[in-house]
Enzyme design. Structure first.
Site, short mmCIF file in Angstrom:
data_model
loop_
_atom_site.label_atom_id
_atom_site.label_comp_id
_atom_site.label_asym_id
_atom_site.label_seq_id
_atom_site.Cartn_x
_atom_site.Cartn_y
_atom_site.Cartn_z
CE1 TYR A 143 2.93 -9.14 4.11
CE2 TYR A 143 3.60 -6.69 3.85
CZ TYR A 143 3.23 -7.90 3.27
OH TYR A 143 2.86 -8.00 1.90
CG ASP B 229 -2.01 -1.01 1.19
OD1 ASP B 229 -2.32 -1.38 0.15
OD2 ASP B 229 -2.47 -1.30 2.10
#
Length: 334
Positions: free
Chosen positions: A148, A84
């Site tokens: 992540y 994103d």
């Protein structure tokens, strides 16, 4: 006109990193790269190009640099992981084909990486390492997991309390502390194979919301990653829920209830942790073992500080913070 007879095509897997605050997109956009790149930061953290005010993707800059390789066929990057706007990558991956003219041998992986870095025209992007791979290798489809790392800083009552080297690198919380034990307990409810619809964006184009979370841990140090496949917005929603547990707004057992509700519009799961605290740490490929981007001697943390923490022998080091109260949330994997 087709490729020259006798020319050799070589496929490479490259690992690269970037600071997400400089880009709105990872994938290629229809705009060309400005000369030279002149970036102004919008308050939202999304970068705009001065003058043209156009959003340029990381892929645009990579492919612009690849033009200098003089491939017979234009080089296109197939990127493994979409991130994103505002999300950083310590190590994303992509494959590309380079077809040199007849009589010219393929570039060595080392030369390819050096050439791309030499011609990259944005300081927030860097190629880490390159490898030769089979002609049918696919950087996205062959990925077995993605890791992540989410970074938090506590005790930030005012924006100026956060080090300038940490701004846009973590989520600054006003709370002086978090209940890490409760967050760790809550994270265990997310382990395993589940339908993660509750943490998916409403209207998400994903064909399936079933994922396997291999690891999920919360730690007051930076050795904690979330290992999650595909949609990184899910990681941000999960992080927001775990932070709510750490602040005492939710009980650990409620995370299981939220997960099983499969409702993306529920009160707590609609909250999304800021993009700038999230880092794509690594992309793993089963046939290659762990992430082979060995940059432990070269990798730097936020603000250019050396990142001495070595999380994995074959993974880039996670950003190291000097700010008290910075906490890392470990990754989730497929």
């Amino acid at each position: 006109m087709g490729p020259a007879a006798g020319s050799v095509r070589a496929r490479y897997l490259v690992y690269f990193q970037y600071l997400g605050t400089e880009f709105k997109y990872v994938f290629r956009t229809s705009h060309s790269c400005p000369r030279p790149p002149s970036v102004s930061r919008h308050p939202s953290g999304v970068a705009a190009i001065r003058g043209s005010q156009r959003a340029i993707g990381v892929q645009n800059y990579l492919e612009e640099a690849a033009k200098r390789l003089n491939s017979v066929v234009p080089v296109k990057f197939t990127i493994s992981s979409r991130t994103d706007a505002g999300v950083h990558a310590l190590s994303n991956a992509a494959h590309l084909d380079v077809q040199r003219r007849s009589g010219q041998p393929p570039f060595s992986p080392e030369v390819l990486a050096e050439a791309l870095n030499a011609h990259l025209r944005h300081p927030a992007i860097r190629v880490l390492q390159a490898f030769r791979v089979p002609a049918d290798f696919h950087a996205r489809h062959a990925a077995t997991s993605r890791t992540y790392l989410y970074r938090l800083a506590t005790g930030c009552h005012r924006p100026d309390q956060l080090s300038v080297f940490e701004r846009n690198r973590c989520w600054a919380l006003r709370a002086g502390s978090l209940d890490v034990d409760a967050m760790q307990e809550a994270a265990q409810h997310l382990l395993g194979t589940h339908d993660f619809s509750a943490f998916q964006s409403a209207g998400s184009p994903a064909t399936s919301s079933v994922r396997t979370l291999r690891r999920a841990s919360v730690s007051p140090d930076l050795g904690s990653p979330f290992v999650l496949p595909q949609e990184n917005r899910q990681v941000r929603r999960m992080t927001a829920v775990l932070v709510a547990v750490g602040l005492g707004a939710l009980m650990p057992a409620q995370v299981k209830v939220i997960l099983e509700s499969r409702d993306p519009l529920g009160r707590h799961q609609t909250r999304v942790a800021p993009a700038h605290g999230l880092f794509l740490k690594s992309v793993q490929y089963g046939s290659l073992g762990g992430n082979p981007a060995c940059v432990e001697q070269e990798s730097q943390g936020p603000g250019g500080k050396e990142a001495p923490t070595k999380l994995d022998k074959k993974s880039p080091a996670a950003p190291k913070s000097r700010q008290p109260g910075v906490r890392g949330l470990l990754p989730l994997g497929p």
